[in-house]
Design a protein around this motif. Sequence first.
Motif, PDB file in Angstrom:
ATOM      1  N   ILE A 196      19.661   5.972   3.402  1.00  0.00           N
ATOM      2  CA  ILE A 196      19.252   7.575   3.169  1.00  0.00           C
ATOM      3  C   ILE A 196      20.558   7.710   2.530  1.00  0.00           C
ATOM      4  CG2 ILE A 196      19.721   9.683   4.006  1.00  0.00           C
ATOM      5  CD1 ILE A 196      18.683   9.030   6.592  1.00  0.00           C
ATOM      6  N   LYS A 197      21.929   7.044   2.387  1.00  0.00           N
ATOM      7  CA  LYS A 197      22.939   7.729   1.567  1.00  0.00           C
ATOM      8  C   LYS A 197      22.148   6.896  -0.131  1.00  0.00           C
ATOM      9  CE  LYS A 197      26.400   7.683   4.196  1.00  0.00           C
ATOM     10  NZ  LYS A 197      27.589   6.973   5.080  1.00  0.00           N
ATOM     11  N   GLN A 198      21.947   5.784  -0.023  1.00  0.00           N
ATOM     12  CA  GLN A 198      20.946   5.194  -1.640  1.00  0.00           C
ATOM     13  C   GLN A 198      20.394   6.220  -1.867  1.00  0.00           C
ATOM     14  OE1 GLN A 198      19.672   1.181   0.204  1.00  0.00           O
ATOM     15  NE2 GLN A 198      21.492   0.463  -0.414  1.00  0.00           N
ATOM     16  N   ASP A 199      19.249   6.349  -0.813  1.00  0.00           N
ATOM     17  CA  ASP A 199      18.120   7.509  -1.665  1.00  0.00           C
ATOM     18  C   ASP A 199      18.652   8.165  -1.864  1.00  0.00           C
ATOM     19  OD1 ASP A 199      16.176   5.339  -0.250  1.00  0.00           O
ATOM     20  OD2 ASP A 199      16.211   6.606   1.601  1.00  0.00           O
TER      21      ASP A 199
ATOM     22  N   GLN B 113       0.826  -1.254  -0.249  1.00  0.00           N
ATOM     23  CA  GLN B 113      -0.100   0.145   0.182  1.00  0.00           C
ATOM     24  C   GLN B 113       1.109   0.995   0.132  1.00  0.00           C
ATOM     25  OE1 GLN B 113      -3.631  -0.732  -0.543  1.00  0.00           O
ATOM     26  NE2 GLN B 113      -2.091  -3.090  -0.427  1.00  0.00           N
ATOM     27  N   SER B 114       1.912   1.105   0.119  1.00  0.00           N
ATOM     28  CA  SER B 114       2.984   2.067   0.239  1.00  0.00           C
ATOM     29  C   SER B 114       2.583   3.234  -1.511  1.00  0.00           C
ATOM     30  CB  SER B 114       5.016   1.888   0.187  1.00  0.00           C
ATOM     31  OG  SER B 114       5.320   2.648   0.520  1.00  0.00           O
ATOM     32  N   PRO B 115       2.337   4.338  -1.393  1.00  0.00           N
ATOM     33  CA  PRO B 115       2.470   5.662  -2.543  1.00  0.00           C
ATOM     34  C   PRO B 115       3.541   5.096  -2.797  1.00  0.00           C
ATOM     35  CG  PRO B 115       1.912   6.315  -0.808  1.00  0.00           C
ATOM     36  CD  PRO B 115       2.561   5.118   0.143  1.00  0.00           C
TER      37      PRO B 115
ATOM     38  N   LEU C 290      11.117  11.663  -0.038  1.00  0.00           N
ATOM     39  CA  LEU C 290      10.383  10.429   0.379  1.00  0.00           C
ATOM     40  C   LEU C 290      11.236   9.565  -0.033  1.00  0.00           C
ATOM     41  CD1 LEU C 290       6.851  11.579  -1.514  1.00  0.00           C
ATOM     42  CD2 LEU C 290       7.775  11.476   1.227  1.00  0.00           C
ATOM     43  N   SER C 291      11.387   8.209   0.959  1.00  0.00           N
ATOM     44  CA  SER C 291      12.357   6.856   1.143  1.00  0.00           C
ATOM     45  C   SER C 291      11.731   5.499   0.407  1.00  0.00           C
ATOM     46  CB  SER C 291      13.314   6.988   1.906  1.00  0.00           C
ATOM     47  OG  SER C 291      14.175   5.633   1.920  1.00  0.00           O
ATOM     48  N   PRO C 292      11.601   5.004   0.250  1.00  0.00           N
ATOM     49  CA  PRO C 292      10.496   3.822  -0.321  1.00  0.00           C
ATOM     50  C   PRO C 292      11.431   2.472   1.023  1.00  0.00           C
ATOM     51  CG  PRO C 292      11.642   4.156  -2.269  1.00  0.00           C
ATOM     52  CD  PRO C 292      12.582   5.299  -1.367  1.00  0.00           C
ATOM     53  N   GLN C 293      12.265   2.347   1.675  1.00  0.00           N
ATOM     54  CA  GLN C 293      12.624   1.853   2.848  1.00  0.00           C
ATOM     55  C   GLN C 293      12.304   2.160   3.491  1.00  0.00           C
ATOM     56  OE1 GLN C 293      16.441  -0.249   2.035  1.00  0.00           O
ATOM     57  NE2 GLN C 293      16.743  -0.069   4.590  1.00  0.00           N
ATOM     58  N   VAL C 294      12.108   3.445   4.085  1.00  0.00           N
ATOM     59  CA  VAL C 294      11.775   4.232   5.266  1.00  0.00           C
ATOM     60  C   VAL C 294      10.423   4.027   5.312  1.00  0.00           C
ATOM     61  CG1 VAL C 294      12.205   6.195   6.724  1.00  0.00           C
ATOM     62  CG2 VAL C 294      13.896   5.829   5.222  1.00  0.00           C
ATOM     63  N   THR C 295       9.521   3.797   4.383  1.00  0.00           N
ATOM     64  CA  THR C 295       8.166   4.307   4.561  1.00  0.00           C
ATOM     65  C   THR C 295       8.058   2.690   4.746  1.00  0.00           C
ATOM     66  OG1 THR C 295       8.595   5.390   2.504  1.00  0.00           O
ATOM     67  CG2 THR C 295       6.313   4.326   3.312  1.00  0.00           C
ATOM     68  N   VAL C 296       8.106   1.993   3.850  1.00  0.00           N
ATOM     69  CA  VAL C 296       8.191   0.590   4.770  1.00  0.00           C
ATOM     70  C   VAL C 296       8.261   0.426   5.946  1.00  0.00           C
ATOM     71  CG1 VAL C 296       8.387  -1.675   4.442  1.00  0.00           C
ATOM     72  CG2 VAL C 296       8.107  -0.394   2.012  1.00  0.00           C
ATOM     73  N   GLN C 297       8.896   0.991   6.410  1.00  0.00           N
ATOM     74  CA  GLN C 297       9.831   0.827   7.612  1.00  0.00           C
ATOM     75  C   GLN C 297       8.786   1.136   9.120  1.00  0.00           C
ATOM     76  OE1 GLN C 297      13.739   2.243   9.133  1.00  0.00           O
ATOM     77  NE2 GLN C 297      12.457   3.772   9.965  1.00  0.00           N
ATOM     78  N   ARG C 298       8.051   2.197   8.135  1.00  0.00           N
ATOM     79  CA  ARG C 298       7.110   2.880   9.154  1.00  0.00           C
ATOM     80  C   ARG C 298       5.793   2.215   9.370  1.00  0.00           C
ATOM     81  NH1 ARG C 298       7.207   9.106  10.510  1.00  0.00           N
ATOM     82  NH2 ARG C 298       8.796   9.033  11.001  1.00  0.00           N
TER      83      ARG C 298
END
Length: 382
Positions: free
Chosen positions: A366-369, A5-7, A24-32
């Motif tokens: 964050i470095k990757q993003d 569901q992550s946008p 806006l980071s996909p990985q951090v969003t999934v983490q949250r």
Amino acid sequence: MLCDQSPVKRSTIKVLKSGERVILSPQVTVQRYLLVFYWAINVGAFFGLATSYAAYNVGFWLAFLTPGIFYMLMPLVLWVCYKRLVRFAPQGSVVLEAFKACRSLFKDGNSANLFKRGNAFWENARPSAIASRGGDLSGVTWDDKFIDDLQRTMAACKVFRNIPIFNLANSGLGNSVNAMSSAMTLGGVPNDLIQNWNALTIVCCAPLINYGLYPAFSKMGYPISPMWRMTIGFTLGGLNMIYGGVLQTRVFLAASMQPVTECALGVSPISLWLQVPLFSLPALGEIFVNVTSYELAYTRAPPRMKGLVYAFCLFTTAISSAIGLACSAAVTDPYLVEPYWVLAALSLACGLDKEVNFFDPSLTSIKQDKAEVDVEETREKR
């Protein structure tokens, strides 16, 4: 389904109302998302306390009816949300094809290349490599991309190999914790009441970590990478077992018993409430270990093998349960202290195991993003 569901599907820049540019980071969003998910299931787990009192004061019919009502409401909730959910069509199981490919990997003495660096081991099952050496492709139903995905899947599953140790450090080996509580002063408190501190700790601490600890370190430029989160979790598991070993020793001594005697000869004057850290410390560890393992299973696995990686991730619970059951007959008085020291040493050692980190530990998300955003901006300028 929750993570789908992550946008945020790729790293992008967003300008806030204050004018600040953020990523806006996909990985951090999934983490949250997963931290909120883990918080929610422990809210449900904490209601087990109310269920126990409902069964005791009213009857078992209420204890069964209450969660039954919640379950019966869920189809209605899913029906209301159906049109707003992101849904992917089933792609079928890859388990059978993966087993066939693995069988091809170990043919012709290729197992000798298993622990060597590079792709020599995986080349044995690539259709292009099989064709180049004049092999038979009649039974090959996969392509080179499938072998690449399988290689990534096996690398992703390496991080789960130590989680059974954490699960054992979470709940103790066999019946060691229950055996300790039976020799402590209850003070009118049921000996299974303290277990609810596990869920209560997660309910209280998960939001603090989600909205306080992680963002604070990210703003300081030192985001807590998955490697460090796993290390923190295993360290908390080890400290939990050290505390358990010390407490069990005190229980023996306070009850005027030596480890060679039986607990039935006396009850320690030590209060049962001293067991609270035995459930609170590993609860904090769960936030760092379990949630991170779910995150890695989703973000690092190939799209068509996410289900397979999640299966390996959850299978670790079965492994730790089997080990606990196998050792339950041996973990009895006078051998109640030793398991704590063993699990403490194993958990602390697993926290230092860098082999499970299949991604570059020096390259944080964050470095990757930021690297992805820089590449995208350069492409747009061109």
